[in-house]
Motif scaffolding. Structure first.
Motif, mmCIF file in Angstrom:
data_model
loop_
_atom_site.group_PDB
_atom_site.id
_atom_site.type_symbol
_atom_site.label_atom_id
_atom_site.label_comp_id
_atom_site.label_asym_id
_atom_site.label_seq_id
_atom_site.Cartn_x
_atom_site.Cartn_y
_atom_site.Cartn_z
ATOM 1 N N GLN A 126 -6.335 5.745 -1.401
ATOM 2 C CA GLN A 126 -6.074 6.111 -0.015
ATOM 3 C C GLN A 126 -6.806 7.386 0.376
ATOM 4 O O GLN A 126 -7.355 7.495 1.482
ATOM 5 N N LYS A 127 -6.847 8.354 -0.523
ATOM 6 C CA LYS A 127 -7.542 9.610 -0.221
ATOM 7 C C LYS A 127 -9.040 9.398 -0.078
ATOM 8 O O LYS A 127 -9.691 10.001 0.787
ATOM 9 N N THR A 138 0.820 -1.214 0.000
ATOM 10 C CA THR A 138 0.000 0.000 0.000
ATOM 11 C C THR A 138 0.853 1.263 0.000
ATOM 12 O O THR A 138 0.436 2.297 -0.518
ATOM 13 N N GLU A 139 2.067 1.190 0.563
ATOM 14 C CA GLU A 139 2.923 2.372 0.518
ATOM 15 C C GLU A 139 3.465 2.602 -0.886
ATOM 16 O O GLU A 139 3.849 3.716 -1.243
ATOM 17 N N HIS A 193 -14.526 8.327 5.357
ATOM 18 C CA HIS A 193 -14.494 7.905 6.763
ATOM 19 C C HIS A 193 -14.427 6.378 6.865
ATOM 20 O O HIS A 193 -15.110 5.761 7.688
ATOM 21 N N ALA A 194 -13.589 5.759 6.019
ATOM 22 C CA ALA A 194 -13.545 4.305 5.909
ATOM 23 C C ALA A 194 -12.427 3.681 6.732
ATOM 24 O O ALA A 194 -11.949 2.599 6.415
ATOM 25 N N SER A 195 -11.996 4.374 7.792
ATOM 26 C CA SER A 195 -10.956 3.805 8.645
ATOM 27 C C SER A 195 -11.119 4.315 10.063
ATOM 28 O O SER A 195 -11.360 5.505 10.272
ATOM 29 N N GLN A 196 -11.011 3.411 11.019
ATOM 30 C CA GLN A 196 -10.993 3.812 12.425
ATOM 31 C C GLN A 196 -9.647 3.445 13.048
ATOM 32 O O GLN A 196 -8.743 4.255 13.073
ATOM 33 N N CYS A 197 -9.513 2.194 13.508
ATOM 34 C CA CYS A 197 -8.210 1.831 14.083
ATOM 35 C C CYS A 197 -7.151 1.774 12.992
ATOM 36 O O CYS A 197 -5.974 1.999 13.261
ATOM 37 N N GLN A 226 -2.556 5.726 7.848
ATOM 38 C CA GLN A 226 -3.078 4.394 8.118
ATOM 39 C C GLN A 226 -3.276 3.641 6.801
ATOM 40 O O GLN A 226 -2.901 2.470 6.673
ATOM 41 N N ALA A 227 -3.833 4.332 5.808
ATOM 42 C CA ALA A 227 -4.089 3.697 4.514
ATOM 43 C C ALA A 227 -2.792 3.349 3.794
ATOM 44 O O ALA A 227 -2.737 2.372 3.040
ATOM 45 N N SER A 228 -1.743 4.132 3.997
ATOM 46 C CA SER A 228 -0.470 3.877 3.318
ATOM 47 C C SER A 228 0.408 2.899 4.079
ATOM 48 O O SER A 228 1.489 2.548 3.598
ATOM 49 N N GLY A 229 -0.017 2.467 5.247
ATOM 50 C CA GLY A 229 0.782 1.536 6.031
ATOM 51 C C GLY A 229 1.890 2.194 6.825
ATOM 52 O O GLY A 229 2.682 1.504 7.475
#
Length: 903
Positions: free
Chosen positions: A168-169, A154-155, A175-179, A660-663
């Motif tokens: 990722q954007k 993902t990075e 709002h598709a990520s919490q932890c 978070q999305a990019s790891g």
């Protein structure tokens, strides 16, 4: 010399490994295939297996074939290819961790199916100059299997330094990520679906969209698990790329306001058709083409690290009957079996059979399709679907179409892409594995080809499943699926259906029961359906392997399907489908099997007019308890008007979602392991309420890797045997001298790598003694009966408020008595318990803990070690899900590693 220690709870968290194995070398070779003269056509393997599989140097035992050495190479995230000093047992997540790079895949230790570690793997076929991209579960993908491949994490899509990708954007904006622990895998599954859809021959989509459809978008990450976010915002983020999406149907986001009547795609982060990422570099293509001219098919590739890649059946048997030890050899194609049946000991040799041409051939014949055993499940689905398009008769393609549809519900996309169809059948043959594929192929009348040293045997799949477990001296070469055709051009005499009942309709769920029914029928003189022949296959109901219901088949054959005949068949089936003792939900499994048979037979009987919820014979989709093929797209919208609670309800972007999305967001397990870091795994009690007399270890390869075993006797002087504390008292760290419950930790095995520690802990043999001990208390009723209560502090003791007797007497409704029983709760946090302890200056200790209660963790660690609180520093930057499960239960992990550190 200082040592650091990393520990995980029950081996349930991914771990960065300290790697010091010797160099690994590789080479590649040309693979040739010839189409048998009796076959109609041959589908070539899309990847030249000899080039993309892991290849190594050093002579094979007693091998007469030439060895050619090279360097193990791959390409990751736009970086030059490189070799790595890693052993054959290591998987893709070891690459960035070994090199200290930032790009990360998130791993859940020994889970191997959650999707958090999904990456994109690209392979190049020089024969047709094509690149194939697919998602893969990186924790299952061994390093040697990605030689000359390109790997994108993902990075590699986007990061803080180079900017973030549209996927990722949009995950952030919707709002598709919490932890955030599962988000990297989600992004890679979505991205892989986008680029594969964009490579199709569909019409060009509008600017800013991909060729993906909204139906495909919902299934793009069907195997990726998420515990805290909820799937709706993730679905919205993925659907925003679909060419047929109505933007007004998407949920809350930061790109437009709820009041906007005409949302515009230009407000979304820009997406470039094709993904905008180079998935396979030109220089690596050139190296592969160069190797084609240098290498010989006579080469056999081997490794000092124990990896072998035979190029023929002859070479395979030369390896098997050489100096290799059969008991320590693992034969692999995709290695996905490790996610189902955990390895109990270390293997010293791996034999990758994917380079054997006979195991990858796909031959089309008039009588059916012969598929090589090493063919992936995903490719098998494609082959069946392609053959359906070539068959002019609708009934002629019925069996292939339904097999493909059912297989698409098996496992997850990123597992199907690397798992082989033969490997699935081998698991079903060797273990009580509830395989859907074995059942549906059994119902379709499939046969298999087995290879021994001197001969080949063709037997039915039923005979194959009933044989004793195969050992490496027998190879499963291919699976033959017959081409069932209708006996009549005017009447639909061929009927075929597949069914499954599972916790979820799509992927990542093992069936409670699965079935496949095939028959030839005709109409008798009274217009009743007459059964000419019938195959009734059942599996996963609590049986060792899938079976044919022979008694029911014999009973139905030659009979007209009246209501009484159907009832008698169902009654006979109940006598046949008998789950073994210990099977969960046995009544449900039998009822589901009976219901599926009724759903199949009822439409064929004109006496049964009220069928209930059944699928018509010849329907396009395999049946499911909730047929995923027929489910409408889920949608929901909740409108809240007014500014009374502003800014509550406003779509404000969450902090740090992009990293978070990019790891790049660092969790405890992402922290680089310090030099001389050791790893731990727990030894658990298997008995409740028993004296632990001794702990010994089996004589095995894993046992030789043990550096130390830490137990209660190793707690420092002045310390306490305390593992957790709460309002009603303390809980011991180790069960000593009595194991109070099954699953209580008795000690910690310390080894050089996490894998060694995991395997070594499984070798423990514990000697128990239950003399002078009563029966264990396992229920609340038993606790009350034995007067076994926690001591409640006076300030927390319940006090009576008001006149209870009067209130009950005056109540309008009185429940004389009631009983409520609650089962145990599984918190299901994606990042499992993990911690890292590092010595600091002046005899202090730094503990990185995935804890929801770090301040109390500090207190308990200090009490256990008998040191001042100020000497312990507990750091928790972020937690990959907790839900209360990482409050008190995280202490033990931190304390175990702190105790082992002091040891």
């Amino acid at each position: 010399m200082q040592l650091a220690l990393r520990l995980v709870e029950a081996g349930r968290s991914g771990s960065r490994r300290r790697l010091n194995e010797e160099s690994m070398y590789a080479t590649g070779a040309r693979e040739t295939r010839q189409c048998p003269t009796s076959s109609r056509r041959l589908l070539p393997d899309p990847i030249v297996a000899a080039l993309v599989r892991g290849l190594c140097s050093s002579p094979a035992p007693q091998s007469r074939h030439r060895q050619i050495a090279g360097v193990l190479k791959w390409y990751m995230n736009k970086r030059t290819s490189f070799s790595c000093h890693l052993g054959a047992i290591h998987s893709i997540p070891s690459i960035p961790k070994h090199h200290g790079d930032a790009e990360q895949t998130k791993t859940i230790h020994r889970n191997r199916g959650c999707g958090a570690c999904v990456v994109l793997v690209a392979k190049y076929n020089p024969a047709n100059d094509e690149v194939t991209e697919f998602s893969a579960s990186s924790c299952l993908t061994l390093l040697y299997s990605i030689n000359f491949c390109s790997v994108i994490t993902t990075e590699g899509l986007g990061n803080t330094q180079n900017g973030f990708h549209a996927v990722q954007k949009r995950m952030s904006g919707f709002h598709a990520s919490q932890c955030g622990f599962c988000t990297p895998g989600m992004c890679m599954s979505i991205f892989t679906s986008l680029i594969n859809a964009d490579k199709s021959k569909r019409p060009e989509p509008p600017n800013g969209f991909s060729k993906l459809t909204i139906s495909e978008a919902e299934k793009a990450f069907s195997g990726n698990l998420c515990r805290c976010t909820g799937y709706r915002p993730i679905v919205d983020a993925c659907k925003s790329f679909a060419s047929d999406v109505d933007l007004e149907d998407l949920g809350l986001n930061i790109f437009w306001k709820r009041s906007d009547k005409n949302p515009d795609v230009s407000k979304l982060p820009r997406y470039t058709l094709g993904g905008g990422i180079c998935t396979f570099p030109d220089f690596l293509k050139s190296e592969i083409k160069l190797l084609l001219n240098r290498l010989s098919d006579a080469c056999i590739t081997t490794s000092r690290e124990g990896w072998y890649l035979p190029r023929s059946i002859k070479q395979y048997y030369e390896l098997i009957y050489s100096s290799l030890h059969i008991e320590s050899v693992k034969v692999v194609v995709g290695n996905t079996s490790a996610g189902v049946y955990k390895e109990q000991d270390l293997y010293t040799q791996y034999i990758d059979i994917s380079g054997i041409p006979e195991l990858s051939n796909v031959v089309m014949r008039e009588a059916g399709i012969e598929i090589g055993a090493a063919t992936t499940i995903s490719r098998t689905i494609d082959i069946l679907q392609q053959e359906c398009q070539l068959i002019s008769s609708l009934k002629g393609s019925l069996v292939f179409r339904k097999l493909a549809e059912h297989m698409s519900k098996v496992a997850t996309p990123f597992v199907r892409n690397i798992a082989s169809i033969g490997g699935n059948l081998i698991l079903a043959q060797k273990y009580p594995f509830p395989s859907d594929i074995a059942t549906i192929l059994l119902g379709a009348g499939a046969t298999v080809c087995l290879q021994s040293v001197s001969e080949q045997r063709h037997i039915s799949l039923e005979e194959f499943l009933e044989q004793p477990p195969l050992d490496p001296t027998t190879l499963l070469l291919s699976i033959f699926i017959p081409q069932w055709m209708s006996d009549s051009q005017t009447e639909p005499s061929l009927v075929f259906e597949t069914y499954r009942a599972a916790p979820r309709p799509l992927g990542n769920a093992i069936s409670y029961v699965n079935c496949a029914f095939l028959g030839h029928v005709s109409l008798d003189e009274s217009s009743y359906t007459r059964v000419l022949s019938m195959h009734l296959a059942f599996g996963a109901y609590g049986t060792e392997h899938a079976i044919r219901a022979r008694k029911v088949e014999t009973f139905l054959t030659g009979k007209s399907l009246t209501a009484s005949i159907v009832l008698s068949a169902i009654q006979l089936l109940r006598e046949t489908i008998v789950p073994v003792e210990g099977t969960s939900h046995p009544e449900y499994r039998v009822s589901a099997a009976v219901g599926f048979l009724f759903s199949f037979l009822a439409p064929l009987s004109k006496d049964i007019t009220d069928h209930g919820k059944i699928l018509p014979i010849g329907s396009a989709c395999s049946a499911d308890m909730d047929d995923a093929c027929n489910l409408p797209l889920s949608s929901c919208r909740e409108m809240i008007s007014g500014d009374q609670y502003r800014p509550i309800g406003e779509p404000i972007k969450k902090y740090a979602v992009e990293i978070q999305a990019s790891g790049e967001a660092v969790y405890v397990d992402d922290i680089p392991a310090p030099k001389n870091c050791l790893f731990g795994e727990f030894i658990y009690s298997s008995r409740p309420l028993a004296h632990v007399k001794s702990i010994k270890f089996k004589s095995s390869l894993a046992s030789k890797k043990i550096i130390a075993v830490v137990s209660a006797k190793d707690i420092p002087s002045g310390g306490q045997n305390i593992g957790s504390t709460f309002l009603y008292g303390d809980e011991p760290l180790f069960g000593d001298p009595i194991a109070e419950y099954a699953g209580q930790a008795l000690g910690v095995v310390i080894a050089e790598t996490q894998r060694y520690a995991d395997m070594a802990a499984k070798q423990a043999v514990i000697d128990y003694d239950t003399s002078d001990l009563g029966p264990p208390i396992v229920t609340v009723e038993q606790a009350v009966e034995n007067n076994s209560y926690f001591k409640v502090p006076l300030n927390l003791y319940p006090k009576e408020v008001g006149d209870v007797a009067k209130g009950m007497a005056e109540a309008d409704h009185i429940i004389p008595s009631a009983e409520v029983k609650l089962a145990s709760e599984y918190y299901f946090y994606m990042e499992t318990q993990t911690a890292l302890a590092i010595p600091d200056e002046d005899n202090t200790l730094i503990v990185y803990s995935s804890s929801q209660y770090p301040e109390l963790a500090q207190s308990v660690i200090a009490r256990c070690l008998g040191i001042p609180f100020s000497n312990v520093r507990v750091i928790t930057r972020r937690v990959g899900g907790g839900f209360g499960g990482k409050a008190f239960r995280s202490f033990q992990v931190s304390i175990y590693k702190a105790t082992s550190f002091v040891y």
